[in-house]
Design a protein around this motif. Sequence first.
Motif, PDB file in Angstrom:
ATOM      1  N   THR A 129      11.831  53.798 135.611  1.00  0.00           N
ATOM      2  CA  THR A 129      11.489  55.032 134.894  1.00  0.00           C
ATOM      3  C   THR A 129      12.668  55.773 134.296  1.00  0.00           C
ATOM      4  OG1 THR A 129      11.670  56.437 136.872  1.00  0.00           O
ATOM      5  CG2 THR A 129       9.525  55.355 136.471  1.00  0.00           C
ATOM      6  N   GLY A 130      13.872  55.581 134.866  1.00  0.00           N
ATOM      7  CA  GLY A 130      15.022  56.373 134.437  1.00  0.00           C
ATOM      8  C   GLY A 130      14.935  57.818 134.875  1.00  0.00           C
ATOM      9  N   ILE A 131      14.104  58.107 135.861  1.00  0.00           N
ATOM     10  CA  ILE A 131      13.884  59.481 136.316  1.00  0.00           C
ATOM     11  C   ILE A 131      14.598  59.732 137.638  1.00  0.00           C
ATOM     12  CG2 ILE A 131      12.133  61.064 137.256  1.00  0.00           C
ATOM     13  CD1 ILE A 131      10.202  59.962 135.149  1.00  0.00           C
ATOM     14  N   PHE A 132      15.463  60.743 137.669  1.00  0.00           N
ATOM     15  CA  PHE A 132      16.070  61.275 138.893  1.00  0.00           C
ATOM     16  C   PHE A 132      15.456  62.657 139.070  1.00  0.00           C
ATOM     17  CE2 PHE A 132      20.338  62.834 140.899  1.00  0.00           C
ATOM     18  CZ  PHE A 132      19.734  62.904 142.149  1.00  0.00           C
ATOM     19  N   PRO A 133      14.480  62.823 139.955  1.00  0.00           N
ATOM     20  CA  PRO A 133      13.675  64.048 139.979  1.00  0.00           C
ATOM     21  C   PRO A 133      14.485  65.330 140.128  1.00  0.00           C
ATOM     22  CG  PRO A 133      12.607  62.344 141.257  1.00  0.00           C
ATOM     23  CD  PRO A 133      13.963  61.817 140.900  1.00  0.00           C
ATOM     24  N   SER A 177      23.361  65.477 136.025  1.00  0.00           N
ATOM     25  CA  SER A 177      23.563  66.180 134.761  1.00  0.00           C
ATOM     26  C   SER A 177      22.725  67.444 134.673  1.00  0.00           C
ATOM     27  CB  SER A 177      23.242  65.256 133.596  1.00  0.00           C
ATOM     28  OG  SER A 177      21.894  64.822 133.649  1.00  0.00           O
ATOM     29  N   TYR A 178      23.275  68.440 133.977  1.00  0.00           N
ATOM     30  CA  TYR A 178      22.563  69.649 133.615  1.00  0.00           C
ATOM     31  C   TYR A 178      22.175  69.537 132.142  1.00  0.00           C
ATOM     32  CZ  TYR A 178      24.456  71.840 137.919  1.00  0.00           C
ATOM     33  OH  TYR A 178      24.778  72.153 139.213  1.00  0.00           O
ATOM     34  N   GLY A 179      21.532  70.569 131.632  1.00  0.00           N
ATOM     35  CA  GLY A 179      21.169  70.580 130.226  1.00  0.00           C
ATOM     36  C   GLY A 179      19.860  69.859 129.952  1.00  0.00           C
ATOM     37  N   LEU A 180      19.631  69.558 128.694  1.00  0.00           N
ATOM     38  CA  LEU A 180      18.356  68.982 128.266  1.00  0.00           C
ATOM     39  C   LEU A 180      18.600  67.732 127.422  1.00  0.00           C
ATOM     40  CD1 LEU A 180      15.410  69.608 128.786  1.00  0.00           C
ATOM     41  CD2 LEU A 180      15.360  70.987 126.715  1.00  0.00           C
ATOM     42  N   GLY A 181      19.481  66.869 127.918  1.00  0.00           N
ATOM     43  CA  GLY A 181      19.672  65.583 127.278  1.00  0.00           C
ATOM     44  C   GLY A 181      18.456  64.694 127.468  1.00  0.00           C
ATOM     45  N   ALA A 182      18.543  63.489 126.921  1.00  0.00           N
ATOM     46  CA  ALA A 182      17.374  62.609 126.910  1.00  0.00           C
ATOM     47  C   ALA A 182      16.840  62.310 128.300  1.00  0.00           C
ATOM     48  CB  ALA A 182      17.727  61.305 126.182  1.00  0.00           C
ATOM     49  N   THR A 230       6.282  72.010 127.262  1.00  0.00           N
ATOM     50  CA  THR A 230       7.377  71.117 126.921  1.00  0.00           C
ATOM     51  C   THR A 230       8.631  71.581 127.646  1.00  0.00           C
ATOM     52  OG1 THR A 230       8.108  72.437 125.013  1.00  0.00           O
ATOM     53  CG2 THR A 230       6.378  70.769 124.630  1.00  0.00           C
ATOM     54  N   PRO A 231       9.585  70.693 127.883  1.00  0.00           N
ATOM     55  CA  PRO A 231      10.823  71.111 128.554  1.00  0.00           C
ATOM     56  C   PRO A 231      11.542  72.241 127.822  1.00  0.00           C
ATOM     57  CG  PRO A 231      10.640  68.724 128.607  1.00  0.00           C
ATOM     58  CD  PRO A 231       9.518  69.220 127.729  1.00  0.00           C
ATOM     59  N   GLU A 232      11.509  72.249 126.494  1.00  0.00           N
ATOM     60  CA  GLU A 232      12.218  73.287 125.740  1.00  0.00           C
ATOM     61  C   GLU A 232      11.691  74.684 126.051  1.00  0.00           C
ATOM     62  OE1 GLU A 232      12.754  69.475 123.549  1.00  0.00           O
ATOM     63  OE2 GLU A 232      11.052  70.489 124.492  1.00  0.00           O
ATOM     64  N   GLU A 233      10.411  74.780 126.429  1.00  0.00           N
ATOM     65  CA  GLU A 233       9.819  76.090 126.717  1.00  0.00           C
ATOM     66  C   GLU A 233      10.330  76.709 128.007  1.00  0.00           C
ATOM     67  OE1 GLU A 233       5.447  76.526 125.821  1.00  0.00           O
ATOM     68  OE2 GLU A 233       5.588  74.352 125.756  1.00  0.00           O
ATOM     69  N   LEU A 234      10.963  75.927 128.843  1.00  0.00           N
ATOM     70  CA  LEU A 234      11.338  76.408 130.168  1.00  0.00           C
ATOM     71  C   LEU A 234      12.592  77.273 130.160  1.00  0.00           C
ATOM     72  CD1 LEU A 234      10.856  73.182 132.342  1.00  0.00           C
ATOM     73  CD2 LEU A 234       9.166  74.939 131.764  1.00  0.00           C
ATOM     74  N   ASN A 239      17.154  64.071 131.141  1.00  0.00           N
ATOM     75  CA  ASN A 239      16.535  65.246 131.750  1.00  0.00           C
ATOM     76  C   ASN A 239      15.255  65.646 131.026  1.00  0.00           C
ATOM     77  OD1 ASN A 239      18.467  65.468 133.766  1.00  0.00           O
ATOM     78  ND2 ASN A 239      19.799  66.774 132.529  1.00  0.00           N
ATOM     79  N   HIS A 240      15.215  65.431 129.719  1.00  0.00           N
ATOM     80  CA  HIS A 240      13.985  65.713 128.973  1.00  0.00           C
ATOM     81  C   HIS A 240      12.852  64.821 129.472  1.00  0.00           C
ATOM     82  CE1 HIS A 240      11.217  66.245 125.587  1.00  0.00           C
ATOM     83  NE2 HIS A 240      11.918  67.325 125.261  1.00  0.00           N
ATOM     84  N   ARG A 241      13.145  63.541 129.672  1.00  0.00           N
ATOM     85  CA  ARG A 241      12.138  62.601 130.184  1.00  0.00           C
ATOM     86  C   ARG A 241      11.691  63.015 131.588  1.00  0.00           C
ATOM     87  NH1 ARG A 241      14.660  58.394 129.034  1.00  0.00           N
ATOM     88  NH2 ARG A 241      15.971  58.269 130.887  1.00  0.00           N
ATOM     89  N   THR A 242      12.640  63.406 132.431  1.00  0.00           N
ATOM     90  CA  THR A 242      12.326  63.804 133.801  1.00  0.00           C
ATOM     91  C   THR A 242      11.449  65.042 133.827  1.00  0.00           C
ATOM     92  OG1 THR A 242      14.377  62.823 134.644  1.00  0.00           O
ATOM     93  CG2 THR A 242      13.366  64.561 135.979  1.00  0.00           C
ATOM     94  N   LEU A 243      11.826  66.055 133.062  1.00  0.00           N
ATOM     95  CA  LEU A 243      11.054  67.299 133.041  1.00  0.00           C
ATOM     96  C   LEU A 243       9.682  67.090 132.410  1.00  0.00           C
ATOM     97  CD1 LEU A 243      13.968  69.681 132.075  1.00  0.00           C
ATOM     98  CD2 LEU A 243      12.658  69.788 134.205  1.00  0.00           C
TER      99      LEU A 243
END
Length: 331
Positions: free
Chosen positions: A216-220, A287-292, A316-320, A294-298
């Motif tokens: 998945t590439g997800i680190f929760p 990582s912090y921020g909203l890179g690819a 969407t992640p951007e709304e947070l 973290n966007h996938r994870t969120l």
Amino acid sequence: MPRLALTMACGDYDRTRALWEETVRPDGIDLTYLRLPVEETFFRMMRHREFEVAELSLSSYVVSLRQDPPPFVALPVYTSRMFRHSSWYANADAGVESPEDLRGKVVGTPEFQLTACVWMRGVVGDRHGVPYDAYEHRTGGQETPGRIEKARVDLGDSVRISPIPAGRTLSSMLAEGEIDALVTPRVPSPFAQGDPRVKRIFPDVIGAEKAYYADTGIFPIMHVLVVRRDVYERHPWVAQSLYKAALEAKRIAYESMYDTSALRFTLPWLTPQLEEARALLGSDFWSYGLGADNHRTLSAFLRYHHEQGLSDRLRTPEELFAPEALESAVI
């Protein structure tokens, strides 16, 4: 000009220690850092808004967005991340040998909206074909009776859920077979004490979590840093100041952890485990921020949150996040 005095409640983490020690000072801010247990911070912030800045459960924060106006604004600072396959436990005689066996069972959880539990209900649904509504839910104190949801939620008829009896605890009910399984962020006391009546549903936790990440590439993400909305609206610049400071504090933690002259933490294989984490997850694995990544994870978490009846709509992640913390000046 005087610096803005803010109080921040947060856990005791290597990645935020420089803020507590004041070796990193946010631009324009005098920060009083209160090192508190996460449950206390979450309860006091959600119920009473006691701090200007605080670590907050990702799920509780998303639940709070249903209020008008929302009481907090988040920064893309992830004070806690954790794979949570270790959070599923079962009574040894309940016939739960794999996640697929959860169908039709009675599952305890301290609070339905806990981030770790939202994640793992979603993972079991996605990867093992057992959605959250395929089993019954019981809520209550894990080790002490009387726990309630810190963030008020209204699930309607979307889930079969009820509190455990007054005076009882989830840990004792799991050991005695009164519930079949338990999903929880904290290790239940019977398991910690070696009680043979309680086992993990994923016996090879590390193997399961590595396979999950590989697929998945997800680190929760578990927790975010939030600013009380009244503070943010008066001083929107604090979002960027706090975000920059958090990034620098994390950089210092990375650097000190890889100092092999003497082990910084009480873990014999710290260095090879750090190197393995970098090899598997990348050099900026926290990582912090909203890179690819973290966007996938969120995005995955927000989908789970909405599917489980905790969000009024799919966000969407951007709304947070405060937009000021998602942008930086280019020099």
